[in-house]
Design a protein around this motif. Structure first.
Motif, PDB file in Angstrom:
ATOM      1  N   ASP A   3      -3.089   0.144   0.527  1.00 61.11           N
ATOM      2  CA  ASP A   3      -1.952  -0.762   0.357  1.00 61.11           C
ATOM      3  C   ASP A   3      -2.183  -2.024   1.166  1.00 61.11           C
ATOM      4  O   ASP A   3      -2.082  -2.036   2.397  1.00 61.11           O
ATOM      5  CB  ASP A   3      -0.682  -0.051   0.815  1.00 61.11           C
ATOM      6  CG  ASP A   3       0.548  -0.898   0.580  1.00 61.11           C
ATOM      7  OD1 ASP A   3       0.410  -2.006   0.014  1.00 61.11           O
ATOM      8  OD2 ASP A   3       1.645  -0.463   0.961  1.00 61.11           O
ATOM      9  N   THR A   5      -0.349  -4.534   1.397  1.00 57.12           N
ATOM     10  CA  THR A   5       0.872  -5.122   1.920  1.00 57.12           C
ATOM     11  C   THR A   5       1.254  -4.510   3.261  1.00 57.12           C
ATOM     12  O   THR A   5       2.096  -5.060   3.969  1.00 57.12           O
ATOM     13  CB  THR A   5       2.038  -4.935   0.927  1.00 57.12           C
ATOM     14  OG1 THR A   5       2.314  -3.522   0.783  1.00 57.12           O
ATOM     15  CG2 THR A   5       1.692  -5.514  -0.429  1.00 57.12           C
ATOM     16  N   GLU A   6       0.661  -3.398   3.628  1.00 54.66           N
ATOM     17  CA  GLU A   6       1.005  -2.743   4.887  1.00 54.66           C
ATOM     18  C   GLU A   6       0.287  -3.427   6.043  1.00 54.66           C
ATOM     19  O   GLU A   6      -0.908  -3.707   5.962  1.00 54.66           O
ATOM     20  CB  GLU A   6       0.621  -1.260   4.829  1.00 54.66           C
ATOM     21  CG  GLU A   6       1.185  -0.467   5.985  1.00 54.66           C
ATOM     22  CD  GLU A   6       1.016   1.028   5.781  1.00 54.66           C
ATOM     23  OE1 GLU A   6       1.503   1.782   6.630  1.00 54.66           O
ATOM     24  OE2 GLU A   6       0.399   1.424   4.773  1.00 54.66           O
ATOM     25  N   ARG A  27      -4.834 -12.678   1.887  1.00 52.41           N
ATOM     26  CA  ARG A  27      -4.365 -11.883   0.755  1.00 52.41           C
ATOM     27  C   ARG A  27      -2.910 -11.458   0.905  1.00 52.41           C
ATOM     28  O   ARG A  27      -2.404 -10.683   0.113  1.00 52.41           O
ATOM     29  CB  ARG A  27      -5.237 -10.636   0.599  1.00 52.41           C
ATOM     30  CG  ARG A  27      -6.668 -10.941   0.240  1.00 52.41           C
ATOM     31  CD  ARG A  27      -7.443  -9.678  -0.004  1.00 52.41           C
ATOM     32  NE  ARG A  27      -8.817  -9.958  -0.395  1.00 52.41           N
ATOM     33  CZ  ARG A  27      -9.577  -9.109  -1.077  1.00 52.41           C
ATOM     34  NH1 ARG A  27      -9.102  -7.943  -1.444  1.00 52.41           N
ATOM     35  NH2 ARG A  27     -10.810  -9.428  -1.385  1.00 52.41           N
ATOM     36  N   GLY A  28      -2.261 -11.943   1.955  1.00 53.19           N
ATOM     37  CA  GLY A  28      -0.848 -11.656   2.122  1.00 53.19           C
ATOM     38  C   GLY A  28      -0.533 -10.488   3.016  1.00 53.19           C
ATOM     39  O   GLY A  28       0.636 -10.094   3.133  1.00 53.19           O
ATOM     40  N   THR A  29      -1.533  -9.920   3.680  1.00 52.26           N
ATOM     41  CA  THR A  29      -1.302  -8.807   4.587  1.00 52.26           C
ATOM     42  C   THR A  29      -0.885  -9.339   5.954  1.00 52.26           C
ATOM     43  O   THR A  29      -1.463 -10.302   6.459  1.00 52.26           O
ATOM     44  CB  THR A  29      -2.583  -7.956   4.753  1.00 52.26           C
ATOM     45  OG1 THR A  29      -2.982  -7.487   3.472  1.00 52.26           O
ATOM     46  CG2 THR A  29      -2.346  -6.778   5.674  1.00 52.26           C
ATOM     47  N   GLU A  30       0.100  -8.709   6.555  1.00 52.32           N
ATOM     48  CA  GLU A  30       0.482  -9.069   7.919  1.00 52.32           C
ATOM     49  C   GLU A  30      -0.559  -8.508   8.876  1.00 52.32           C
ATOM     50  O   GLU A  30      -0.821  -7.300   8.891  1.00 52.32           O
ATOM     51  CB  GLU A  30       1.863  -8.515   8.261  1.00 52.32           C
ATOM     52  CG  GLU A  30       2.335  -8.912   9.653  1.00 52.32           C
ATOM     53  CD  GLU A  30       3.692  -8.334   9.994  1.00 52.32           C
ATOM     54  OE1 GLU A  30       4.050  -8.330  11.185  1.00 52.32           O
ATOM     55  OE2 GLU A  30       4.393  -7.893   9.059  1.00 52.32           O
TER      56      GLU A  30
END
Length: 225
Positions: A3, A5-6, A27-30
Motif C-alpha cells: 500500500d 498510501t501508508e 508518489r504521494g506516500t507520507e
C-alpha cells in the motif's frame, strides 16, 4: 510494501535512502526521513516534508519521533553496519510489522534477518547481477523474482519466428514461457505496446518479448541465434 498510501519511515538518507524517500514522496506516500547527519537533513529539508536529525540507535529518540506508530520502515543505513543492525533490532522491539533493511554483504543480510528485518535488499549486489545479465546475449531487461527464476525482456531467435507459439516448442526446448509480446510493426493506426501472448501469437524479427523461467533457461533462450 503493497500500500503506497501508508506512511513509511526511512532511516539513513544516503544515496539509496534519499532516492527511496524522494521517490515514495513523489508518489504521494507520507515519508518521515531520519538521519544522524545535520548536513544531510538540511540538504533534503526543502525536498522532503518531514525530515529529522536523530540517532536511530536510541530507542527513546525513536519513540519521541512517533516511529512506533508506523507500520512500515526502511533501514537504509549502509556504511555503519553496527548502527544498521541495532536500528533494525530496535524497530522490531517497537513492534513495527513491516521492516525492510539494506545489506552490504551476505553476513550483514543474515544478521539483519535474525534481528527482525522482514525483507532485506542488497542494491549494489542486485544491480551488479542485473548488469551482468544485460551484458550477455540479447537480454534487454532482467528481473530476478526468486532465487532461480527470472523475467526477461528480449527478442525472439530465428527458430521461433514466423510460426504460432504453439508450434515453436519454446517451453519444451528451452524451458521458458513467452508471456507477452510488443510488435516491432504494430497494426496501422495503433501504437506498439505489450499484449498477452497466446498459443496463436506469431513472433516476428525485432519484436520485443517477455519470457519467464529458470535463470539458466532464460539465458540460454536469449543467447540463441
Amino acid at each position: 510494501m503493497a500500500d503506497l498510501t501508508e506512511p513509511v519511515v526511512v532511516i539513513g538518507l544516503g544515496r539509496f535512502g534519499a532516492a527511496l524517500a524522494l521517490e515514495l514522496a513523489g508518489r504521494g506516500t507520507e515519508v518521515l526521513g531520519i538521519d544522524h547527519r545535520p548536513k544531510v537533513v538540511q540538504a533534503l529539508s526543502g525536498r522532503l516534508p518531514h525530515v529529522i536529525t536523530a540517532d536511530s540507535t536510541d530507542i527513546e529518540a525513536l519513540r519521541q519521533l512517533g516511529v512506533s506508530e508506523f507500520r512500515r520502515a526502511v533501514v537504509a543505513i549502509g556504511t555503519d553496519i553496527q548502527a544498521s543492525i541495532l536500528t533494525t533490532s530496535l524497530l522490531s522491539e517497537l513492534g513495527i510489522p513491516d521492516i525492510w533493511a539494506k545489506a552490504v554483504s551476505d553476513q550483514h543480510r543474515h544478521i539483519l534477518t535474525r534481528v527482525g528485518a522482514h525483507k532485506v535488499v542488497a542494491p549494489e549486489h542486485d544491480m551488479g547481477e542485473r548488469v551482468a545479465h544485460l551484458l550477455s546475449g540479447r537480454i534487454l531487461d532482467y528481473v530476478e523474482v526468486d532465487a532461480d527464476f527470472a523475467v526477461v525482456k528480449t527478442t525472439p531467435p530465428r527458430e521461433v519466428v514466423g510460426m504460432p507459439l504453439r508450434d515453436s516448442r519454446v517451453r519444451s526446448r528451452w524451458g521458458v514461457t513467452v508471456v507477452a509480446v510488443k510488435p516491432q510493426a504494430p497494426p496501422m493506426g495503433r501504437r506498439s505496446e505489450f499484449t498477452h501472448a497466446t498459443p496463436d501469437t506469431v513472433l516476428a524479427y525485432g519484436d520485443l518479448i517477455l519470457i519467464v523461467g529458470p535463470v539458466d533457461s532464460v539465458e540460454r533462450f536469449a543467447a540463441s541465434e
